[in-house]
Design an enzyme around this catalytic site. Structure first.
Site, mmCIF file in Angstrom:
data_model
loop_
_atom_site.group_PDB
_atom_site.id
_atom_site.type_symbol
_atom_site.label_atom_id
_atom_site.label_comp_id
_atom_site.label_asym_id
_atom_site.label_seq_id
_atom_site.Cartn_x
_atom_site.Cartn_y
_atom_site.Cartn_z
ATOM 1 N N HIS A 255 0.848 -1.203 0.000
ATOM 2 C CA HIS A 255 0.000 0.000 0.000
ATOM 3 C C HIS A 255 0.880 1.248 0.000
ATOM 4 O O HIS A 255 1.921 1.287 0.664
ATOM 5 C CB HIS A 255 -0.918 -0.003 1.228
ATOM 6 C CG HIS A 255 -1.979 1.032 1.143
ATOM 7 N ND1 HIS A 255 -1.747 2.348 1.459
ATOM 8 C CD2 HIS A 255 -3.270 0.962 0.726
ATOM 9 C CE1 HIS A 255 -2.853 3.046 1.254
ATOM 10 N NE2 HIS A 255 -3.791 2.232 0.813
ATOM 11 N N ARG A 298 -3.006 1.200 -4.164
ATOM 12 C CA ARG A 298 -2.742 -0.239 -4.251
ATOM 13 C C ARG A 298 -3.428 -0.810 -5.487
ATOM 14 O O ARG A 298 -4.307 -0.152 -6.079
ATOM 15 C CB ARG A 298 -3.201 -0.963 -2.987
ATOM 16 C CG ARG A 298 -4.588 -0.613 -2.528
ATOM 17 C CD ARG A 298 -4.943 -1.359 -1.265
ATOM 18 N NE ARG A 298 -6.040 -0.707 -0.571
ATOM 19 C CZ ARG A 298 -6.929 -1.352 0.166
ATOM 20 N NH1 ARG A 298 -6.838 -2.654 0.297
ATOM 21 N NH2 ARG A 298 -7.894 -0.701 0.790
ATOM 22 N N LYS A 301 -7.225 -0.401 -7.120
ATOM 23 C CA LYS A 301 -8.017 0.591 -6.391
ATOM 24 C C LYS A 301 -8.008 1.910 -7.166
ATOM 25 O O LYS A 301 -7.328 2.059 -8.157
ATOM 26 C CB LYS A 301 -7.473 0.792 -4.975
ATOM 27 C CG LYS A 301 -7.568 -0.431 -4.074
ATOM 28 C CD LYS A 301 -8.981 -0.942 -3.773
ATOM 29 C CE LYS A 301 -9.967 0.007 -3.177
ATOM 30 N NZ LYS A 301 -9.955 0.038 -1.712
ATOM 31 N N ASP A 304 -6.260 8.633 -6.039
ATOM 32 C CA ASP A 304 -6.609 9.523 -4.920
ATOM 33 C C ASP A 304 -5.442 10.498 -4.793
ATOM 34 O O ASP A 304 -4.270 10.093 -4.803
ATOM 35 C CB ASP A 304 -6.766 8.654 -3.653
ATOM 36 C CG ASP A 304 -6.967 9.460 -2.372
ATOM 37 O OD1 ASP A 304 -6.673 10.663 -2.359
ATOM 38 O OD2 ASP A 304 -7.398 8.852 -1.375
ATOM 39 N N CYS A 306 -4.077 12.040 -2.435
ATOM 40 C CA CYS A 306 -3.090 11.959 -1.339
ATOM 41 C C CYS A 306 -1.904 11.072 -1.727
ATOM 42 O O CYS A 306 -0.799 11.253 -1.211
ATOM 43 C CB CYS A 306 -3.721 11.537 -0.019
ATOM 44 S SG CYS A 306 -4.405 9.892 0.000
ATOM 45 N N TYR A 307 -2.127 10.130 -2.657
ATOM 46 C CA TYR A 307 -1.001 9.283 -3.082
ATOM 47 C C TYR A 307 -0.001 10.051 -3.956
ATOM 48 O O TYR A 307 1.071 9.545 -4.248
ATOM 49 C CB TYR A 307 -1.508 8.014 -3.785
ATOM 50 C CG TYR A 307 -2.390 7.201 -2.875
ATOM 51 C CD1 TYR A 307 -1.905 6.767 -1.639
ATOM 52 C CD2 TYR A 307 -3.713 6.919 -3.205
ATOM 53 C CE1 TYR A 307 -2.721 6.071 -0.766
ATOM 54 C CE2 TYR A 307 -4.535 6.216 -2.339
ATOM 55 C CZ TYR A 307 -4.030 5.798 -1.116
ATOM 56 O OH TYR A 307 -4.834 5.114 -0.245
ATOM 57 N N ASP A 350 -9.826 14.634 -2.975
ATOM 58 C CA ASP A 350 -9.292 13.311 -3.270
ATOM 59 C C ASP A 350 -9.445 12.980 -4.764
ATOM 60 O O ASP A 350 -8.477 12.654 -5.465
ATOM 61 C CB ASP A 350 -10.073 12.358 -2.339
ATOM 62 C CG ASP A 350 -10.129 10.905 -2.708
ATOM 63 O OD1 ASP A 350 -9.714 10.550 -3.798
ATOM 64 O OD2 ASP A 350 -10.609 10.115 -1.868
ATOM 65 N N ASP A 357 -10.799 18.624 1.558
ATOM 66 C CA ASP A 357 -10.598 18.612 3.011
ATOM 67 C C ASP A 357 -9.144 18.988 3.266
ATOM 68 O O ASP A 357 -8.338 19.092 2.334
ATOM 69 C CB ASP A 357 -10.956 17.235 3.608
ATOM 70 C CG ASP A 357 -10.139 16.121 2.974
ATOM 71 O OD1 ASP A 357 -8.906 16.136 3.144
ATOM 72 O OD2 ASP A 357 -10.714 15.247 2.293
ATOM 73 N N HIS A 360 -6.370 16.223 2.244
ATOM 74 C CA HIS A 360 -6.071 16.123 0.813
ATOM 75 C C HIS A 360 -5.488 17.425 0.263
ATOM 76 O O HIS A 360 -4.730 17.410 -0.713
ATOM 77 C CB HIS A 360 -7.321 15.674 0.037
ATOM 78 C CG HIS A 360 -7.633 14.224 0.277
ATOM 79 N ND1 HIS A 360 -8.579 13.810 1.180
ATOM 80 C CD2 HIS A 360 -7.067 13.094 -0.231
ATOM 81 C CE1 HIS A 360 -8.613 12.485 1.214
ATOM 82 N NE2 HIS A 360 -7.699 12.023 0.377
HETATM 83 C C1 FPP Z 1 -6.339 2.214 3.169
HETATM 84 O O1 FPP Z 1 -7.257 3.163 2.908
HETATM 85 C C2 FPP Z 1 -5.143 2.876 3.808
HETATM 86 C C3 FPP Z 1 -4.428 2.384 4.827
HETATM 87 C C4 FPP Z 1 -4.830 1.141 5.483
HETATM 88 C C5 FPP Z 1 -3.184 3.034 5.399
HETATM 89 C C6 FPP Z 1 -2.774 4.329 4.760
HETATM 90 C C7 FPP Z 1 -1.526 4.843 5.351
HETATM 91 C C8 FPP Z 1 -1.110 6.090 5.124
HETATM 92 C C9 FPP Z 1 -1.884 7.023 4.257
HETATM 93 C C10 FPP Z 1 0.205 6.580 5.701
HETATM 94 C C11 FPP Z 1 0.016 7.340 6.971
HETATM 95 C C12 FPP Z 1 1.261 8.027 7.337
HETATM 96 C C13 FPP Z 1 1.622 8.394 8.574
HETATM 97 C C14 FPP Z 1 2.842 9.208 8.727
HETATM 98 C C15 FPP Z 1 0.924 7.980 9.789
HETATM 99 P P1 FPP Z 1 -8.479 2.967 1.895
HETATM 100 O O2 FPP Z 1 -8.851 1.545 1.771
HETATM 101 O O3 FPP Z 1 -9.530 3.926 2.323
HETATM 102 O O4 FPP Z 1 -7.851 3.552 0.568
HETATM 103 P P2 FPP Z 1 -7.421 2.859 -0.820
HETATM 104 O O5 FPP Z 1 -8.662 2.365 -1.437
HETATM 105 O O6 FPP Z 1 -6.842 4.008 -1.599
HETATM 106 O O7 FPP Z 1 -6.429 1.806 -0.492
HETATM 107 ZN ZN ZN Z 2 -6.752 10.053 0.167
#
Ligand code: FPP
Ligand code: ZN
Length: 422
Positions: A255, A298, A301, A304, A306-307, A350, A357, A360
Site C-alpha cells: 500500500h 494499491r 483501487k 486519490d 493523497c497518493y 481526493d 478537506d 487532501h
Molecule cells: C487504506 O485506505 C489505507 C491504509 C490502510 C493506510 C494508509 C496509510 C497512510 C496514508 C500513511 C500514513 C502516514 C503516517 C505518517 C501515519 P483505503 O482503503 O480507504 O484507501 P485505498 O482504497 O486508496 O487503499
Molecule cells: Zn486520500
C-alpha cells in the site's frame, strides 16, 4: 481443487485489516457455451464487474471530461489560501469536533499547506498561536497526545514536531520540546522485532509507527543505535512480492501509505540498498493510471490525490538516491490541477465526486511540489547529513516552495530545524 482453495482460504492473511473471501467462477467449456459470439463475451466481461470496476469506469469518465479542459491548468493558490486561513480565524464546523484526537494533524496539514504555498502565508501571529496551543495542551513539552488529557501517541507527536518545525522557533518554541522525555518514551514503545507501538500498552505497530518514531528522532537529533536496533530488518521484510510494502512483515498487501513510511524510514537509516529497488520502482509506476493520470494506493483501487505524496514522495526519494524517476510528473500534475480543484470550493479534493478537506489539500499541494522539481543527493554533504539537504531543481514553472520528500516539509524549514538539534 476445493481442498486447495480451502487451505488457501484458511491461510489467507488479513489484507489491510479486512478478510476478503476469494471468489470462484466455473467457466463453461467451449461446447457448453454459445461460444465466441460478441454478446457472450460482453456478458462474460460484465459478469466480472465489481463495485470497484464500476466506480472506476465512472471516475475515468469524469476525469476525461475534466482533463480535456485546457483552461484549468493552474494552481488556484489564493483560493486555497482562504480555505487554509479560515480555521485560524473561525471555529471548525461542528462535524469536525469528533476529530479532537487529530488536532495535531489538523495543525500540521493546515499550517504546512500555507507554508508550502508561500513561506510568508503562515503568519508569525499564527505560528505563535500554534506553539501556544501545543504547549498549553502538553505543558511538559512532549511526548504529545491529541487533545487535552489524551495519552501520548506517535502520530500526534510526529504531527506536532512537524507543525513546530514550520514555526521559525517563535517564542523559542523549539527549545520547549522535551527531548529527553520524548527519547525515553520512544524507547518504551520499541519492540524487540524493530517495530514501535503507537501508544504505550495499547497501540498497534506497523511501518507508520516506525516512520513517525524515526522521523521524530532524526529531526530532534535522537537517532541512536539503541533506538534503531532491528528497525531495518522489520522494514525490509515488509516489502512483498508486488514490490511495494505492507504494514507488517511477511503477510501484508502493498500500500502507498505503508510504502512511503517504509521507504522514507529506510532513507533516514541509510538502508535503501537493502531492498529490491527495481521491483519497488515498477510498483510505483504501476500506481499511475493512463486514463486518470493520478496515482492509486494499491492494485486495482482508485486514484486519490493523497497518493501524489505517499507514492509521489516515495518516487522522489528514490530519484534523489539515483534510482531514476519512476512516475510521470507532468501527468500527475494534470490530475491534481484539473481533477482535484473545484471552481466552486477552495481546497483540494481526493478525486472528482468528493469534497476538498485539509488532509487532501496538504498532500495534494505536496504532490504538486514534487511534480515541479527534480531531486538529487548533494555530493558535497557527508553521508549522515544527506537527508536534510537534497539538491532540488525546478523542472517546471514552480509555484510552490521546494519540499523535502522524506519529511513532507518545506526543505528550508527542515534544514533549519535539523541544524538546531544537531
Ligand atoms: C487504506 O485506505 C489505507 C491504509 C490502510 C493506510 C494508509 C496509510 C497512510 C496514508 C500513511 C500514513 C502516514 C503516517 C505518517 C501515519 P483505503 O482503503 O480507504 O484507501 P485505498 O482504497 O486508496 O487503499
Ligand atoms: Zn486520500
Amino acid at each position: 481443487m476445493s481442498s486447495q482453495l480451502s487451505s488457501f482460504q484458511n491461510s489467507t492473511p488479513k489484507l489491510l485489516g479486512r478478510k476478503r473471501s476469494p471468489t470462484e467462477r466455473i467457466v463453461p467449456s467451449e461446447e457448453e457455451s454459445s461460444s465466441g459470439s460478441e454478446e457472450s463475451v460482453v456478458a462474460m466481461v460484465k459478469e466480472m464487474d465489481t463495485e470497484t470496476t464500476e466506480a472506476r469506469d465512472k471516475l475515468i469518465y469524469e476525469c476525461r471530461l475534466l482533463l480535456e479542459r485546457d483552461e484549468s491548468n493552474t494552481l488556484n493558490k489564493e483560493f486555497h489560501r482562504r480555505y487554509l486561513d479560515s480555521p485560524f480565524s473561525h471555529p471548525l464546523p461542528p462535524g469536525m469536533v469528533a476529530l479532537d484526537a487529530s488536532a495535531p494533524w489538523l495543525l500540521y496539514w493546515i499550517a504546512n499547506g500555507l507554508r508550502t504555498m508561500n513561506q510568508s502565508w503562515l503568519k508569525t501571529e499564527t505560528q505563535y498561536r500554534i506553539q501556544e496551543k501545543v504547549f498549553r495542551v502538553n505543558p511538559h513539552g512532549g511526548p504529545f497526545g491529541g487533545g487535552l488529557g489524551q495519552l501520548p501517541h506517535l502520530a500526534g507527536t510526529y504531527a506536532i514536531v512537524n507543525a513546530l518545525a514550520i514555526c521559525d522557533n517563535v517564542e523559542g518554541c523549539w527549545d520547549k520540546i522535551n527531548r529527553t522525555s520524548i527519547y525515553d518514551w520512544l524507547l518504551s514503545l520499541k519492540r524487540e522485532d524493530g517495530g514501535f507501538q503507537t501508544c504505550l500498552g495499547v497501540g498497534e505497530y506497523d511501518t507508520r509507527g516506525i516512520y513517525c518514531a524515526i522521523s521524530i528522532a532524526s529531526m530532534l537529533g535522537l537517532l541512536t543505535q539503541e533506538l534503531c536496533e532491528n528497525v531495518v530488518e522489520f522494514l525490509i521484510h515488509c516489502q512483498n512480492y508486488e514490490g511495494g510494502f505492507g504494514g507488517v512483515p511477511h503477510e501484508d498487501e502493498a500500500h502507498g501509505g505503508y510504502t512511503f513510511c517504509a521507504v522514507a524510514s529506510l532513507a533516514i537509516l541509510g538502508a535503501l540498498d537493502r531492498i529490491d529497488v527495481e521491483k519497488l520502482t515498477d510498483w510505483c509506476s504501476q500506481r499511475q493510471y493512463n486514463d486518470e493520470k493520478g496515482l492509486s494506493g494499491r492494485s486495482n483501487k482508485l486514484v486519490d490525490v493523497c497518493y501524489s505524496f505517499w507514492v509521489g514522495g516515495t518516487a522522489a526519494i528514490l530519484e534523489a538516491y539515483g534510482y531514476g524517476n519512476c512516475i510521470n510528473k507532468a501527468e500527475l500534475k494534470e490530475y491534481i490541477l484539473k481533477c482535484c480543484q473545484m471552481e466552486t470550493r477552495p481546497g483540494i479534493r481526493d478525486k472528482p465526486g468528493t469534497r476538498p478537506d485539509f488532509y487532501h489539500t496538504n498532500y495534494g499541494l505536496l504532490g504538486v511540489a514534487i511534480t515541479e522539481n527534480s531531486f538529487q543527493l548533494d555530493p558535497r554533504v557527508s553521508n549522515s547529513l544527506k537527508i536534510d539537504s537534497f539538491i532540488i531543481n525546478p523542472i517546471d514553472n514552480s509555484v510552490l516552495e521546494p519540499i523535502n520528500p522524506v519529511y513532507g516539509l518545506p526543505s528550508s524549514d527542515l534544514e533549519k530545524f535539523y541544524k538546531h538539534f544537531k
